[in-house]
Design a protein around this motif. Structure first.
Motif, short mmCIF file in Angstrom:
data_model
loop_
_atom_site.label_atom_id
_atom_site.label_comp_id
_atom_site.label_asym_id
_atom_site.label_seq_id
_atom_site.Cartn_x
_atom_site.Cartn_y
_atom_site.Cartn_z
N THR A 1 147.62 50.63 5.19
CA THR A 1 146.26 51.04 6.49
C THR A 1 145.65 52.16 5.24
O THR A 1 144.48 51.59 5.03
CB THR A 1 146.84 52.60 6.92
OG1 THR A 1 147.57 51.81 8.66
CG2 THR A 1 144.99 52.65 7.73
N ARG A 2 146.71 52.45 3.91
CA ARG A 2 144.98 53.02 3.12
C ARG A 2 145.03 52.11 3.02
O ARG A 2 143.49 52.32 2.20
CB ARG A 2 145.65 54.11 2.75
CG ARG A 2 146.50 55.99 3.08
CD ARG A 2 146.78 56.13 1.96
NE ARG A 2 148.75 56.82 2.47
CZ ARG A 2 149.32 56.64 1.77
NH1 ARG A 2 149.44 56.45 0.37
NH2 ARG A 2 150.54 57.48 2.31
N PHE A 3 145.49 51.25 1.83
CA PHE A 3 144.90 49.92 0.90
C PHE A 3 144.33 49.19 1.40
O PHE A 3 143.04 48.52 1.32
CB PHE A 3 146.03 49.11 0.56
CG PHE A 3 145.28 47.75 0.52
CD1 PHE A 3 145.45 47.81 -1.06
CD2 PHE A 3 144.98 46.64 1.18
CE1 PHE A 3 144.47 46.14 -1.26
CE2 PHE A 3 144.40 45.00 0.40
CZ PHE A 3 144.72 45.19 -0.83
N TRP A 4 144.20 49.02 2.67
CA TRP A 4 142.89 48.27 3.85
C TRP A 4 141.89 49.00 4.00
O TRP A 4 140.78 48.35 3.91
CB TRP A 4 143.42 48.13 5.73
CG TRP A 4 142.42 47.77 5.97
CD1 TRP A 4 141.34 48.08 7.22
CD2 TRP A 4 141.89 46.42 6.02
NE1 TRP A 4 140.36 47.23 7.74
CE2 TRP A 4 140.88 45.96 6.77
CE3 TRP A 4 142.35 45.25 5.29
CZ2 TRP A 4 139.82 44.94 6.91
CZ3 TRP A 4 140.82 44.01 5.43
CH2 TRP A 4 140.35 43.69 6.06
N LYS A 5 142.01 50.40 4.25
CA LYS A 5 140.87 51.13 4.11
C LYS A 5 140.01 51.25 3.30
O LYS A 5 138.55 50.88 2.29
CB LYS A 5 140.65 52.82 4.58
CG LYS A 5 141.12 52.87 6.26
CD LYS A 5 141.48 54.12 5.93
CE LYS A 5 141.57 54.57 8.17
NZ LYS A 5 141.82 55.84 8.13
N ASN A 6 140.64 50.88 1.75
CA ASN A 6 139.98 51.31 0.45
C ASN A 6 139.31 49.21 0.15
O ASN A 6 138.01 49.92 -0.28
CB ASN A 6 141.46 51.63 -0.55
CG ASN A 6 140.63 51.37 -1.70
OD1 ASN A 6 139.20 51.83 -2.72
ND2 ASN A 6 141.47 51.33 -3.10
N THR B 1 151.27 52.59 7.02
CA THR B 1 150.53 53.71 6.52
C THR B 1 149.84 53.59 5.43
O THR B 1 149.38 53.69 4.72
CB THR B 1 151.63 55.30 6.42
OG1 THR B 1 152.21 55.51 7.57
CG2 THR B 1 151.03 56.43 5.21
N ILE B 2 151.15 52.66 4.41
CA ILE B 2 150.55 51.75 2.75
C ILE B 2 149.65 51.08 3.20
O ILE B 2 148.63 51.40 2.45
CB ILE B 2 151.65 52.07 2.22
CG1 ILE B 2 152.19 52.94 1.74
CG2 ILE B 2 151.23 50.89 1.02
CD1 ILE B 2 153.98 52.63 1.48
N ASP C 1 156.17 54.09 7.47
CA ASP C 1 155.58 54.06 5.35
C ASP C 1 154.90 52.67 5.57
O ASP C 1 154.09 52.36 4.53
CB ASP C 1 157.22 53.93 4.69
CG ASP C 1 157.23 55.15 4.82
OD1 ASP C 1 156.96 56.22 5.91
OD2 ASP C 1 158.66 55.20 4.37
#
Length: 185
Positions: free
Chosen positions: A116-121, A113-114, A110
């Motif tokens: 990774t989403r933050f990093w892409k943004n 995943t969280i 988790d």
């Protein structure tokens, strides 16, 4: 496999999970701080450093997850590598350890995943910020050039009221340029 060993291994995994959380939290704070910069060089340096730190953290997450899954498999097979039967009887303590480890593994997944989403943004915002800074820099250069040309145009006192007058002024300017080049040579 002894319960003491399993307990220490799970405790070590939990410690590694905590260290990863702290590492990602620190990286998150660094990312948030860097988003407010408007200096191209600072943004590029920050992004390069953060990408390096993120890649290291991602590798750390992946290797820790591999260790956790291997440890879970070891618990489920009672430490017997040849026993691939996941339904082999295990002790209640081992089952509790497996359950606790599964929770830690899910938490790691988790967190990964969280972030990774933050990093892409964040990475997208940083690239957009760099593009905006470069655009602002180019606009500033163009504006400076336009203002200089406007200054030259407003300094011209005689521009000609017709095409023939403008051509006559251009001829005079050409003759003046030629004569000034001959004198300077």
């Amino acid at each position: 496999m002894s319960l003491q060993f399993l307990f220490k291994a799970i405790e070590g995994f939990e410690g590694k999970l905590s260290a990863i959380r702290q590492r990602l939290h620190t990286l998150h704070q660094s990312c948030v701080k860097s988003q407010s910069s408007s200096n191209i060089q600072e943004l590029q340096q920050a992004l390069e450093l953060q990408e390096k730190l993120w890649n290291e953290a991602k590798e750390d997450c992946a290797s820790t997850l591999t260790v956790g899954e291997a440890l879970l498999k070891c618990i489920r097979t009672n430490g017997n590598e040849e026993n691939d039967n996941h339904h082999a009887p295990i002790t209640p303590d081992a089952e509790a350890n497996a359950f606790e480890l599964e929770i830690f593994i899910r938490q790691l997944e988790d967190v990964s995943t969280i972030f990774t989403r933050f990093w892409k943004n964040h990475q997208s915002k940083m690239y957009q910020g760099l593009q905006l800074c470069r655009f602002e820099q180019e606009v500033s250069l163009v504006t400076g050039t336009i203002l200089a040309v406007i200054g030259n145009l407003t300094a011209m006192t005689d521009v000609g009221d017709s095409r023939s007058e403008a051509e006559s002024l251009l001829d005079e300017l050409s003759q003046f340029n030629e004569s000034s080049q001959v004198r300077s040579a």
